[in-house]
Design a protein around this motif. Structure first.
Motif, PDB file in Angstrom:
ATOM      1  N   THR A  54       0.756  -1.268   0.066  1.00 20.87           N
ATOM      2  CA  THR A  54       0.146   0.059   0.111  1.00 20.87           C
ATOM      3  C   THR A  54       0.758   1.325  -0.015  1.00 20.87           C
ATOM      4  N   ASP A  91       0.167   5.846   0.122  1.00 24.74           N
ATOM      5  CA  ASP A  91      -0.866   6.893  -0.057  1.00 24.74           C
ATOM      6  C   ASP A  91      -0.483   8.201  -0.830  1.00 24.74           C
ATOM      7  N   THR A 106      -5.573   7.622   0.896  1.00 24.61           N
ATOM      8  CA  THR A 106      -4.517   6.554   1.592  1.00 24.61           C
ATOM      9  C   THR A 106      -5.299   5.175   1.044  1.00 24.61           C
ATOM     10  N   GLY A 107      -4.410   4.283   1.639  1.00 24.51           N
ATOM     11  CA  GLY A 107      -4.428   2.904   1.361  1.00 24.51           C
ATOM     12  C   GLY A 107      -4.588   2.320  -0.125  1.00 24.51           C
ATOM     13  N   ARG A 128       3.609   3.245   2.582  1.00 26.60           N
ATOM     14  CA  ARG A 128       3.205   2.661   3.790  1.00 26.60           C
ATOM     15  C   ARG A 128       3.655   1.291   4.261  1.00 26.60           C
TER      16      ARG A 128
END
Length: 161
Positions: free
Chosen positions: A26, A28, A52-53, A86
């Motif tokens: 992942t 962002d 995000t994600g 992330r």
């Protein structure tokens, strides 16, 4: 200035297999507007939006992120796109995205945070390491692109009798 306002719809990030990124990891996307015109996103950058994600969906090609809430940039100034990995490419020696080293534009930046994990959204400039990637021995351009559309401005005329 004549191109504003802009609505940013999609961000594209090129993830190469050789930089240590795997499918499903992942990242962002954060979007800023830098209105002071000094060429340094660490001064005058204002957070506008992001998503995000996001998952890495393809390697050795562009992963596209369709923004659920496309932000508007009123201008003038630079539109900044920041990518924070992330889980993608967090191993030592990996890049956060692909890099094109054919002709550096001197506009790709790198930041690292002393706490090891940037905030949400990250503050600019980063508190531990900050600079153009060329100054760290990697002259080139992060393969991060954005697509947007010019937002039509409605004009209103008013007459007073």
């Amino acid at each position: 200035p004549g191109e504003f306002p802009i609505e940013l719809n999609t961000v594209f990030v090129y993830f190469a297999a050789q930089i240590g990124i795997n499918l499903g990891e992942t990242f962002d996307v954060y979007l800023y507007q830098d209105t002071d015109g000094d060429g340094d996103p660490g001064t005058g950058a204002v957070y506008v939006g992001g998503q995000t994600g996001n998952a890495v969906t393809v390697l050795d090609n562009w992963t596209d992120v369709s923004l659920a809430v496309p932000p508007d940039f009123a201008g003038p100034g630079d539109v900044l796109v920041a990518v924070v990995n992330r889980t993608a490419g967090v191993n030592p020696g990996t890049f956060p995205a692909g890099i094109n080293q054919t002709a550096s534009q001197g506009r790709s930046w790198l930041g690292a945070y002393s706490a090891g994990n940037p905030g949400n959204p990250p503050t600019l400039p980063a508190d531990s390491l900050w600079g153009i990637i060329d100054s760290f021995g990697f002259p080139g351009n992060w393969m991060v692109r954005a697509f947007g559309t010019v937002v039509p401005v409605e004009l209103m005329s008013l007459s007073v009798d």
